[in-house]
Scaffold this active site. Structure first.
Site, PDB file in Angstrom:
ATOM      1  N   GLU A 111      19.009 -23.636  45.810  1.00 37.73           N
ATOM      2  CA  GLU A 111      20.169 -21.927  45.620  1.00 37.73           C
ATOM      3  C   GLU A 111      20.736 -22.011  44.054  1.00 37.73           C
ATOM      4  OE1 GLU A 111      20.380 -19.892  48.444  1.00 37.73           O
ATOM      5  OE2 GLU A 111      19.226 -21.527  49.120  1.00 37.73           O
ATOM      6  N   ASP A 139       9.404   4.679  23.970  1.00 37.47           N
ATOM      7  CA  ASP A 139       9.426   3.588  24.877  1.00 37.47           C
ATOM      8  C   ASP A 139      10.787   3.794  25.665  1.00 37.47           C
ATOM      9  OD1 ASP A 139       7.036   2.171  24.599  1.00 37.47           O
ATOM     10  OD2 ASP A 139       8.510   0.443  24.229  1.00 37.47           O
ATOM     11  N   ARG A 183       7.171  -8.409  22.402  1.00 41.22           N
ATOM     12  CA  ARG A 183       6.452  -7.395  21.696  1.00 41.22           C
ATOM     13  C   ARG A 183       7.175  -6.523  21.348  1.00 41.22           C
ATOM     14  NH1 ARG A 183       7.961  -2.509  24.709  1.00 41.22           N
ATOM     15  NH2 ARG A 183       6.131  -1.582  24.051  1.00 41.22           N
TER      16      ARG A 183
HETATM   17  N1  SAM Z   1      21.444 -18.254  45.980  1.00 48.94           N
HETATM   18  C1  SAM Z   1      21.083 -17.581  44.674  1.00 48.94           C
HETATM   19  C2  SAM Z   1      21.616 -16.184  44.844  1.00 48.94           C
HETATM   20  O1  SAM Z   1      21.946 -15.540  45.539  1.00 48.94           O
HETATM   21  O2  SAM Z   1      22.349 -15.829  43.333  1.00 48.94           O
HETATM   22  C3  SAM Z   1      20.060 -17.391  45.039  1.00 48.94           C
HETATM   23  C4  SAM Z   1      19.024 -18.747  44.459  1.00 48.94           C
HETATM   24  S1  SAM Z   1      16.668 -17.633  43.817  1.00 48.94           S
HETATM   25  C5  SAM Z   1      16.868 -18.446  45.744  1.00 48.94           C
HETATM   26  C6  SAM Z   1      16.442 -19.207  42.982  1.00 48.94           C
HETATM   27  C7  SAM Z   1      16.331 -18.589  41.481  1.00 48.94           C
HETATM   28  O3  SAM Z   1      15.666 -18.021  41.573  1.00 48.94           O
HETATM   29  C8  SAM Z   1      17.491 -18.309  40.881  1.00 48.94           C
HETATM   30  O4  SAM Z   1      18.568 -19.993  40.476  1.00 48.94           O
HETATM   31  C9  SAM Z   1      16.919 -17.746  39.877  1.00 48.94           C
HETATM   32  O5  SAM Z   1      16.687 -19.292  39.404  1.00 48.94           O
HETATM   33  C10 SAM Z   1      16.102 -16.784  40.146  1.00 48.94           C
HETATM   34  N2  SAM Z   1      16.329 -15.426  40.149  1.00 48.94           N
HETATM   35  C11 SAM Z   1      15.972 -15.223  41.739  1.00 48.94           C
HETATM   36  N3  SAM Z   1      16.097 -13.737  41.674  1.00 48.94           N
HETATM   37  C12 SAM Z   1      16.610 -13.504  40.168  1.00 48.94           C
HETATM   38  C13 SAM Z   1      16.547 -12.391  39.480  1.00 48.94           C
HETATM   39  N4  SAM Z   1      16.829 -11.096  40.106  1.00 48.94           N
HETATM   40  N5  SAM Z   1      16.807 -12.569  38.761  1.00 48.94           N
HETATM   41  C14 SAM Z   1      17.075 -13.404  37.555  1.00 48.94           C
HETATM   42  N6  SAM Z   1      16.293 -14.612  37.938  1.00 48.94           N
HETATM   43  C15 SAM Z   1      16.556 -14.800  39.542  1.00 48.94           C
END
Ligand code: SAM
Length: 274
Positions: free
Chosen positions: A120, A177, A162
């Site tokens: 989480e 781009d 890049r």
């Molecule tokens: N409970 C969190 C929430 O709803 O915000 C989600 C945690 S997710 C299962 C686990 C990790 O995946 C996050 O802490 C982050 O590092 C990464 N992550 C998941 N989706 C992401 C996104 N759309 N952008 C950036 N990082 C993401």
């Protein structure tokens, strides 16, 4: 540029050895260091997560291993070339959207430290504590939730790398781009073609073979408008009307867009409703 990534899945970052980023590393333009968070977990099972305070499903990453890992990374930079205030890039779905503008901003910093999480996420105190010493950017790569932050790190590093001087073979490559700052900033890039001139009875648009730079530029801009109105009408809605010439306005009208009373453009149906 120096990049550090602290993760419980170092192998997930293997693609940083390949292609553009891999070559930039080989050439010494990019110093990428991937660290295993579990090296800073001290119990028998190398535990890095625990149950959340307040209850609820899932686990939360413990602050102690992150604190020790980040201290070690920061100490390794002291007195070195990267002895500048690093940016702590925290991938999270609750962060600010990752955009080309942010990629440009990050590409101008000498040192980025990434904290891809699992479960989480990371105990909030870690972000708050390092926020006092570093510039923190909590960044989301899109409105969806992944299982971990490693894929977002790959996305962000590639977009940033890049832009570094000398990394792309042709420095002009990113000028046109989609989202590149400049005259076409509000437009997506249109379609592109290469040889042969005819493939399966499909011809390359004639204007591209004309050698007439002015006509080619006009055609590209028109195609950019067609694609942007179809795929990202929100970009047209917020585009600055001062950047549009007479031809752009005529084309937008043909595509069903009108200038509203506030000077912005809206689709005809919307304009009538308002
Ligand atoms: N409970 C969190 C929430 O709803 O915000 C989600 C945690 S997710 C299962 C686990 C990790 O995946 C996050 O802490 C982050 O590092 C990464 N992550 C998941 N989706 C992401 C996104 N759309 N952008 C950036 N990082 C993401």
């Amino acid at each position: 540029m120096r990049i550090d990534v602290v993760t419980i899945f170092p192998e997930y970052l293997e693609p940083l050895n390949v292609s553009l980023v891999g070559k930039a590393r080989q050439r010494g333009q990019l110093d990428v260091r991937v660290h295993d968070l579990r090296d800073w977990a001290h119990d028998k099972h190398n535990t890095v997560d625990d149950t959340p305070y307040g209850g609820g499903p899932g686990m939360v990453m413990k602050p102690e291993p992150w604190g020790e890992a980040l201290d070690a990374v920061l100490e390794s930079g002291e007195g070195g070339e990267s002895d500048a205030r690093p940016v702590l890039v925290v991938p999270t779905p609750s962060g600010v959207p990752f955009t080309q503008e942010l990629a440009v901003e990050l590409s101008e910093r000498p040192w980025l430290i990434f904290t891809p999480a699992r479960y989480e996420g990371i105990d909030r105190r870690v972000i708050d504590a390092y926020g006092e010493r570093l510039d923190v950017r909590e960044v989301s790569i899109g409105d969806y939730v992944l299982a971990g932050g490693e894929a977002p790190v790959l996305v962000i590093v590639e977009a940033v790398a890049r832009l570094l001087p000398g990394v792309l073979g042709n420095a002009e490559s990113h000028r046109d781009d989609s989202f590149a700052p400049g005259a076409m900033a509000d437009l997506l890039e249109g379609p592109v073609y290469t040889k042969p001139p005819v493939w399966r009875d499909r011809e390359v648009p004639e204007v591209l073979l004309s050698g007439h730079h002015g006509k080619v530029a006009r055609w590209r801009r028109d195609e950019a408008f067609r694609r942007t109105t179809a795929n990202r009408p929100d970009l047209i809605e917020r585009c600055d009307p001062a950047t549009l010439d007479k031809h752009d306005r005529k084309l937008l009208a043909e595509l069903g867009w009108v200038e509203r009373a506030d000077g912005r453009f809206g689709r005809v149906a919307q304009a009538v409703e308002e």
